[in-house]
Design a protein around this motif. Structure first.
Motif, short mmCIF file in Angstrom:
data_model
loop_
_atom_site.label_atom_id
_atom_site.label_comp_id
_atom_site.label_asym_id
_atom_site.label_seq_id
_atom_site.Cartn_x
_atom_site.Cartn_y
_atom_site.Cartn_z
N PHE A 457 0.82 -1.22 0.00
CA PHE A 457 0.00 0.00 0.00
C PHE A 457 0.85 1.27 0.00
O PHE A 457 0.32 2.37 0.10
N VAL A 458 2.19 1.13 -0.10
CA VAL A 458 3.06 2.28 0.15
C VAL A 458 2.80 3.44 -0.81
O VAL A 458 2.99 4.61 -0.44
N ASN A 459 2.34 3.14 -2.01
CA ASN A 459 2.05 4.22 -2.96
C ASN A 459 0.72 4.92 -2.69
O ASN A 459 0.39 5.91 -3.34
N LYS A 460 -0.03 4.41 -1.72
CA LYS A 460 -1.31 5.02 -1.37
C LYS A 460 -1.20 5.94 -0.15
O LYS A 460 -2.20 6.48 0.30
N VAL A 461 0.01 6.07 0.39
CA VAL A 461 0.19 6.96 1.54
C VAL A 461 1.26 7.99 1.22
O VAL A 461 2.21 7.71 0.50
N LYS A 462 1.08 9.19 1.74
CA LYS A 462 2.09 10.24 1.55
C LYS A 462 3.15 10.21 2.65
O LYS A 462 4.28 10.63 2.44
N GLY A 463 2.73 9.73 3.82
CA GLY A 463 3.66 9.64 4.93
C GLY A 463 3.67 8.24 5.51
O GLY A 463 2.63 7.58 5.58
N LEU A 464 4.86 7.77 5.91
CA LEU A 464 4.97 6.46 6.54
C LEU A 464 5.96 6.56 7.70
O LEU A 464 7.14 6.82 7.49
N LEU A 465 5.44 6.40 8.89
CA LEU A 465 6.25 6.46 10.10
C LEU A 465 6.28 5.08 10.74
O LEU A 465 5.23 4.53 11.08
N HIS A 466 7.48 4.52 10.88
CA HIS A 466 7.60 3.17 11.44
C HIS A 466 7.97 3.29 12.92
O HIS A 466 9.08 3.69 13.26
N ALA A 467 7.03 2.93 13.77
CA ALA A 467 7.25 3.02 15.21
C ALA A 467 7.92 1.79 15.78
O ALA A 467 8.35 1.79 16.93
N TYR A 468 8.00 0.70 15.00
CA TYR A 468 8.46 -0.59 15.51
C TYR A 468 7.64 -0.92 16.76
O TYR A 468 6.45 -0.69 16.81
N LEU A 469 8.29 -1.45 17.81
CA LEU A 469 7.60 -1.74 19.07
C LEU A 469 8.23 -0.82 20.11
O LEU A 469 9.29 -1.13 20.67
N SER A 470 7.58 0.31 20.33
CA SER A 470 8.26 1.45 20.95
C SER A 470 8.02 1.62 22.44
O SER A 470 8.26 2.69 23.00
N GLY A 471 7.56 0.55 23.12
CA GLY A 471 7.49 0.59 24.57
C GLY A 471 6.31 1.36 25.12
O GLY A 471 5.44 1.84 24.40
N GLN A 472 6.31 1.48 26.44
CA GLN A 472 5.13 2.02 27.12
C GLN A 472 4.90 3.51 26.84
O GLN A 472 3.80 4.02 27.01
N ALA A 473 5.95 4.23 26.41
CA ALA A 473 5.81 5.66 26.10
C ALA A 473 5.75 5.90 24.60
O ALA A 473 5.81 7.05 24.15
N GLY A 474 5.63 4.84 23.83
CA GLY A 474 5.69 4.96 22.38
C GLY A 474 4.59 5.81 21.77
O GLY A 474 4.83 6.55 20.82
N ALA A 475 3.37 5.72 22.31
CA ALA A 475 2.25 6.47 21.74
C ALA A 475 2.53 7.96 21.76
O ALA A 475 2.29 8.68 20.77
N LYS A 476 3.05 8.45 22.88
CA LYS A 476 3.34 9.88 22.98
C LYS A 476 4.54 10.25 22.12
O LYS A 476 4.59 11.32 21.50
N ALA A 477 5.54 9.37 22.04
CA ALA A 477 6.72 9.63 21.20
C ALA A 477 6.31 9.78 19.73
O ALA A 477 6.79 10.67 19.03
N ILE A 478 5.40 8.93 19.29
CA ILE A 478 4.91 9.01 17.90
C ILE A 478 4.23 10.35 17.66
O ILE A 478 4.48 11.02 16.65
N LEU A 479 3.37 10.75 18.58
CA LEU A 479 2.64 12.01 18.41
C LEU A 479 3.57 13.21 18.41
O LEU A 479 3.36 14.17 17.67
N ARG A 480 4.63 13.17 19.21
CA ARG A 480 5.57 14.28 19.23
C ARG A 480 6.31 14.41 17.90
O ARG A 480 6.63 15.51 17.45
N ILE A 481 6.57 13.27 17.25
CA ILE A 481 7.19 13.32 15.92
C ILE A 481 6.19 13.81 14.88
O ILE A 481 6.50 14.67 14.05
N LEU A 482 4.96 13.30 14.93
CA LEU A 482 3.93 13.73 13.98
C LEU A 482 3.67 15.24 14.09
O LEU A 482 3.46 15.92 13.08
N ALA A 483 3.72 15.76 15.31
CA ALA A 483 3.43 17.18 15.53
C ALA A 483 4.63 18.07 15.26
O ALA A 483 4.49 19.29 15.20
N GLY A 484 5.80 17.48 15.10
CA GLY A 484 6.99 18.28 14.82
C GLY A 484 7.76 18.72 16.04
O GLY A 484 8.72 19.49 15.92
N ASP A 485 7.39 18.26 17.23
CA ASP A 485 8.14 18.59 18.44
C ASP A 485 9.51 17.91 18.43
O ASP A 485 10.44 18.37 19.10
#
Length: 819
Positions: A457-485
């Motif tokens: 599906f890679v050609n159907k998305v403009k952005g692809l962020l691979h979080a792997y298995l990012s631990g108990q704080a991963g959800a917030k880490a992903i959002l900080r990258i998405l938001a540009g922090d």
């Protein structure tokens, strides 16, 4: 010997008793001599010390601990300092929980994307894996306890892992599968090594004198303790001779008696046992010192914050068309996908951590400054089609400026004890992305999984962020990258092929019966793709940033490569620069390039830094199978500095003097290896590489089943009862899978189906012994009533002996599986 005075006071029986566990997690103690027991616990990315009955599957809850990102995630940071810091935090928590030996890190190579435990391992590259492991070990052991590097060695598949024979040539063994362990031992100074379940070229690893004594002890000067993987002991005396100190878990004294009997019969000298006891005593006494100081509870929030920092630096941005990321302020964002509601943040099996807290994406959107207009689940995480969920997600996507879709692999697909069946993510997720694309092309996919997957599906998305298995704080880490922090700085520690058929081990993975042949030799991962000119989706070392970096002014010396990196963008960021080396000579086959160094640099916009990546003893070496040692070929070497294995920015040649060793190969006999196109090597050519015939890979179905045959082989057993049991196991697995009890179904495959018969004695904490197992094998091989009588008689004897000796096996009520 360090502890000669204590050893001289010990009886033979006391010495032998130290060689196996007291229960599932503790070693034996000798109270009269002041020898305490020590505690071992899982800990590759967080402490798993169980409060109640012990097991190895994560069925019983463990004491809450920080769940850091898994090794597959941390490897993407390319940051040794970060790895050491994470190790310090792990070590602190281990001391708090009175854990002497933390069972990690795991550093086996990612030979195939389908290996079920890839999420727990660092990389397809031994240099990167070794360096990151060494740094983590230093951090863990800075608190006085021991790390335990695993699984030594060549443990690259989960199917039949307790009995499979890994067939690999010596050069590939040394260069690819042992180098990370070499770095972990010699640079990380790990105090403990865990032997693997599998056989290596016909011998179980913990009995393999070449591996355990000639390489680990003699070449690498390892003075620490070798512990078996749980239930991984085959012949206890042979393991002792090879230098395997500790067998885990307990066998209720059975194997200790084997050691005593072997010494009394003159089969081995008591000095062999004394040597092992001395090393184990050193581990016991030195790690116990860590608990002599007053300990306080660790700062839960501080450790959680560290888990977030590790995640932020390890998440990889793979695609960012039209600079869709970071998300502009005020944009209407639709959040879609089951993994947004319930994060996939760690692997499954013995490494499961009970997190101290767990960040939730949906609860953190507002804090991240993301203007969410709603959430829809979109799909069933276990692959079942649900058009209602999809329609609701599409309706929400139509109203949004940007769609965030959280996709990936579920917990039962990536699990210890089982290999994945394919490289796909569930079809219902792919269909969801396709449907979303039809109504809104502004899609950012957030991928969560622990190993490479196909991305149709890679050609159907403009952005692809691979979080792997990012631990108990991963959800917030992903959002900080998405938001540009945070500007993403992770880079892939493994290649993403276009399709599974392109992978070098495709024709030889997994080994299904007796053995698995490593016919591709050293050509795994990028070593294969680059040399054989196979196109890939995302190369090894690849990762995007919100800024750009320029490489200039390369200067070579005999000691290393010096160059300048400049941040030419508008935001601060980190760049992982990589040093690759290629040999211009074709006299000895080699990959086109190999990673030999790396560094990570933080730069503000417009800032430049001059950095040096030094050469070391591994930069130009290869293993010569004629001289049986490391040599250097005299030649011109191309020194490459790159942003990935496929993005080389600077390049210069350097002449290196050689060691004058004879050429190890006849070129005309190894055409696949000299071309690098080693994905489908013939048996004859592989035997030329090995220097001997390959053992028979199929089970001998005419022989009676024995200790090291698996329960899966009951399908052709002589005993009707055994064949019926096999069919019942297969039916149970299939039925449980169909009704959604997939974790339980996996448990059957891992702890029953692929278990060798000896596991009944080695893994049950004294419930069954080897004489009883002899009776079970009689039943399996067609002597039902004789075997049943034998089992009952030996069981009675065992209970009588236990009562007479006053043995109480505290763990006999718990069944366990593997580490």
């Amino acid at each position: 010997m360090k502890y000669k005075d204590i050893i001289n006071k010990m009886t033979l029986e006391e010495k032998a008793s130290l060689m196996s566990g007291k229960d599932f997690w503790q070693t034996q103690d000798v109270e009269r001599l002041g020898i305490p027991n020590i505690y071992l616990a899982d800990g590759p990315h967080g402490i798993r010390k169980q409060k109640d009955a012990a097991d190895h599957l994560g069925l019983n809850p463990s004491i809450p601990a920080t769940c850091f990102p898994t090794a597959a995630t941390v490897a993407n940071s390319w940051n040794e300092e970060l790895g050491e810091k994470m190790g310090e935090y792990l070590g602190e928590e281990a001391v708090t929980q009175k854990v002497n030996v933390l069972l990690g890190p795991g550093i086996n190579m990612k030979r195939s994307p389908l290996a079920g435990r890839n999420f727990e391992y660092f990389s397809e590259d031994p240099y990167l894996a070794g360096k990151l492991a060494a740094s983590m070990i230093k951090g863990i052991q800075s608190h006085g306890i021991s790390a335990c590097v695993k699984h030594f060695a060549v443990n690259n598949q989960e199917e039949r892992r307790m009995s499979i024979d890994t067939v690999v040539d010596e050069r590939t063994l040394r260069e690819i599968y042992l180098t990370a362990f070499e770095i972990a031992v010699m640079e990380g100074k790990t105090k403990t090594v865990m032997s693997a379940y599998n056989m290596l070229n016909g011998e179980y690893t913990n009995e393999n004198t070449h591996l355990m004594r000639e390489i680990l002890r003699d070449e690498w000067n390892f003075e620490g303790v070798v512990v078996t993987d749980w239930g991984g002991s085959n012949d206890r005396v042979a393991g002792l001779v090879a230098g395997n100190e500790l067998e885990m878990p307990t066998t209720a004294g059975e194997t200790n008696k084997e050691i005593v009997a072997a010494i009394q019969a003159g089969k081995i000298k008591e000095e062999v046992l004394d040597e092992c006891v001395d090393r184990l005593l050193d581990l016991i006494f030195t790690t116990q010192e860590a608990f002599n100081k007053p300990t306080k509870e660790f700062d839960v929030q501080n450790h959680h914050q560290m888990a977030q920092v590790v995640a932020e630096e390890s998440i990889v941005l793979l695609k960012n068309d039209e600079n869709i990321l970071p998300l502009p302020k005020g944009k209407k964002v639709a959040v879609i996908g089951d993994f947004a509601k319930e994060a996939r943040y760690q692997g499954a099996g013995s490494s499961i951590v009970n997190p101290t807290t767990l960040e939730n994406t949906l609860e953190s959107l507002e804090e991240a400054g993301i203007n969410s207009i709603g959430f829809e689940q979109g799909f069933d995480r276990y692959g079942k089609k649900n058009n209602t969920l999809m329609k609701k997600a599409v309706a929400l996507a139509e109203k949004a400026d940007v769609v965030l879709v959280y996709i990936g692999l579920d917990e039962v697909t990536e699990a210890e004890g089982l290999d994945r069946q394919n490289m796909s993510i569930p079809q219902n997720q792919i269909e969801l992305v396709n449907a979303l694309y039809e109504v809104n092309p502004n899609i950012v996919a957030i991928l969560s999984c622990g190993a490479a997957v196909e991305l149709p599906f890679v050609n159907k998305v403009k952005g692809l962020l691979h979080a792997y298995l990012s631990g108990q704080a991963g959800a917030k880490a992903i959002l900080r990258i998405l938001a540009g922090d945070v500007s993403p700085s992770g880079k892939l520690a493994e290649t993403y092929p276009i399709r599974y058929e392109d992978t070098p081990a495709y024709h030889q993975f997994p080994g299904k019966e007796v053995s698995v042949e490593y016919r591709e030799g050293p050509f795994i991962g990028y070593r294969y793709y680059d040399t054989a000119n196979v196109n890939v989706l995302y190369p090894f070392g690849y990762g995007l940033s919100y800024t750009t970096f320029e490489y200039t002014n390369m200067n070579l010396s005999k000691d290393g490569a010096t160059f300048t990196i400049t941040n030419t963008g508008k935001v601060a960021g980190r760049e992982a620069a990589q040093l690759y080396v290629g040999c211009s000579s074709d006299a000895i086959f080699r990959p086109k390039k190999e990673l030999k160094g790396f560094t990570k640099v933080f730069l503000y916009p417009g800032e430049s830094k001059t950095v040096t990546i030094p050469f070391d003893d591994k930069t130009f070496r290869y293993f010569n199978v004629v001289t049986n040692k490391w040599e250097i070929e005299e030649a011109e070497y191309v020194i490459m500095i790159g942003a990935s294995s496929a993005d080389i920015r600077l390049e210069e040649s350097l002449f290196v003097e050689g060691t004058g060793a004879p050429l190890p190969y006849e070129k005309e006999k190894l055409p696949s290896y000299y071309s690098g196109k080693a994905s489908n090597v013939t048996l004859a050519e592989f035997e030329n590489l090995l220097g001997h015939k390959v053992p028979e890979a199929k089970w001998d179905r005419t022989k009676p089943l024995g200790y090291n045959d698996t329960i899966a082989q009951c399908q052709y057993a002589k005993g009707m009862f055994a064949r019926f049991a096999f069919k019942a196991i297969k039916f149970s697995h299939s039925f449980l899978w169909k009704i959604g009890k997939r974790s339980t179904a996996n448990l059957i495959m891992m702890s029953v189906y692929h278990m060798p018969f000896r596991g009944m004695a080695r893994m049950t904490g004294g419930i069954m012994n080897m004489p009883m197992l002899d009776g079970v094998l009689m039943i399996v091989n067609g002597q039902f009533f004789k075997g049943l009588r034998h089992v009952l008689r030996e069981r009675k004897k065992m209970l009588k002996a236990a009562k007479g000796e006053g043995i109480i096996n505290a763990s006999s009520s718990s069944k366990g599986e593997v580490l």
